[in-house]
Motif scaffolding. Structure first.
Motif, short mmCIF file in Angstrom:
data_model
loop_
_atom_site.label_atom_id
_atom_site.label_comp_id
_atom_site.label_asym_id
_atom_site.label_seq_id
_atom_site.Cartn_x
_atom_site.Cartn_y
_atom_site.Cartn_z
N LYS A 180 36.83 47.03 48.72
CA LYS A 180 36.83 45.75 48.02
C LYS A 180 37.22 44.59 48.93
CE LYS A 180 35.75 47.38 43.98
NZ LYS A 180 34.51 47.03 43.31
N GLY A 181 37.65 44.90 50.15
CA GLY A 181 37.94 43.86 51.11
C GLY A 181 39.34 43.28 51.07
N VAL A 182 40.29 43.95 50.44
CA VAL A 182 41.65 43.42 50.40
C VAL A 182 42.51 43.99 51.52
CG1 VAL A 182 41.64 42.88 47.95
CG2 VAL A 182 42.42 45.11 48.69
N PHE A 183 42.07 45.08 52.14
CA PHE A 183 42.75 45.65 53.30
C PHE A 183 41.75 45.88 54.41
CE2 PHE A 183 46.08 47.47 50.36
CZ PHE A 183 47.13 46.79 50.93
N HIS A 184 42.22 45.76 55.63
CA HIS A 184 41.40 46.13 56.77
C HIS A 184 41.35 47.65 56.86
CE1 HIS A 184 40.12 46.50 60.99
NE2 HIS A 184 39.58 45.32 60.80
N ALA A 187 39.97 30.98 42.88
CA ALA A 187 41.21 31.15 42.11
C ALA A 187 41.15 32.44 41.30
CB ALA A 187 41.41 29.95 41.19
N ALA A 188 40.01 32.73 40.71
CA ALA A 188 39.86 33.95 39.92
C ALA A 188 39.95 35.19 40.81
CB ALA A 188 38.54 33.93 39.17
N ARG A 189 39.30 35.15 41.98
CA ARG A 189 39.30 36.31 42.88
C ARG A 189 40.69 36.54 43.46
NH1 ARG A 189 36.17 39.59 41.29
NH2 ARG A 189 36.75 40.78 43.13
N THR A 190 41.45 35.45 43.68
CA THR A 190 42.81 35.59 44.20
C THR A 190 43.67 36.40 43.23
OG1 THR A 190 42.63 33.51 45.40
CG2 THR A 190 44.85 34.31 44.94
N ASN A 235 42.42 40.12 43.36
CA ASN A 235 42.79 40.78 44.61
C ASN A 235 44.30 40.98 44.70
OD1 ASN A 235 40.16 41.01 45.47
ND2 ASN A 235 40.21 39.12 46.66
N GLY A 236 45.07 40.04 44.17
CA GLY A 236 46.53 40.19 44.17
C GLY A 236 46.95 41.38 43.32
N ASN A 237 46.31 41.54 42.17
CA ASN A 237 46.60 42.69 41.31
C ASN A 237 46.23 43.99 42.00
OD1 ASN A 237 47.56 41.05 39.27
ND2 ASN A 237 45.61 40.97 38.20
N ARG A 238 45.11 43.97 42.72
CA ARG A 238 44.64 45.16 43.41
C ARG A 238 45.63 45.58 44.51
NH1 ARG A 238 39.23 43.82 44.12
NH2 ARG A 238 38.71 44.98 42.27
N ARG A 292 33.23 26.83 43.60
CA ARG A 292 33.84 27.70 44.60
C ARG A 292 35.35 27.75 44.43
NH1 ARG A 292 31.76 31.75 47.43
NH2 ARG A 292 31.41 31.29 49.60
N ILE A 293 35.95 26.62 44.12
CA ILE A 293 37.40 26.57 43.88
C ILE A 293 37.77 27.42 42.68
CG2 ILE A 293 39.27 25.04 43.14
CD1 ILE A 293 37.99 22.88 44.94
N ARG A 294 36.99 27.31 41.60
CA ARG A 294 37.26 28.13 40.41
C ARG A 294 37.11 29.61 40.73
NH1 ARG A 294 33.64 24.44 38.02
NH2 ARG A 294 32.11 26.11 37.73
N ARG A 295 36.04 29.95 41.45
CA ARG A 295 35.78 31.35 41.79
C ARG A 295 36.88 31.93 42.68
NH1 ARG A 295 34.43 34.70 45.38
NH2 ARG A 295 34.23 33.18 47.03
#
Length: 87
Positions: A64-68, A15-18, A21-24, A10-13
């Protein structure tokens, strides 16, 4: 510290999603800034073209869930209102 294999995964996942999502979010901000700069310059055609690019990016960010949903709606509404004020 994570002890179970699932928690470590979960920690690895996360970190990858962060990173993704930051790029997005950065990509969306870039499109919004382009639109805002065109509005500030008073270039209605460029602003309209930029706004047409912003809308699907904001919608994708919501999907994608990065903005409300309301955040994207508010941003798009304010940009649209500013564009119509140029007329």
């Amino acid at each position: 510290m994570a002890n179970t294999p699932q928690a470590k995964k979960r920690i690895r996942r996360n970190a990858a999603r962060t990173i993704v999502n930051g790029n997005r979010v950065g990509r969306i901000r870039t499109f919004v800034k382009k639109c805002e700069n065109a509005l500030t310059a008073g270039d209605k055609e460029a602003a309209a073209a930029a706004l047409a690019q912003v809308q699907p990016e904001l919608a994708r960010g919501v999907a994608k869930g990065v903005f409300h949903k309301n955040t994207a709606s508010r941003k798009f509404s304010r940009l649209t209102k500013a564009l119509s004020a140029l007329a």
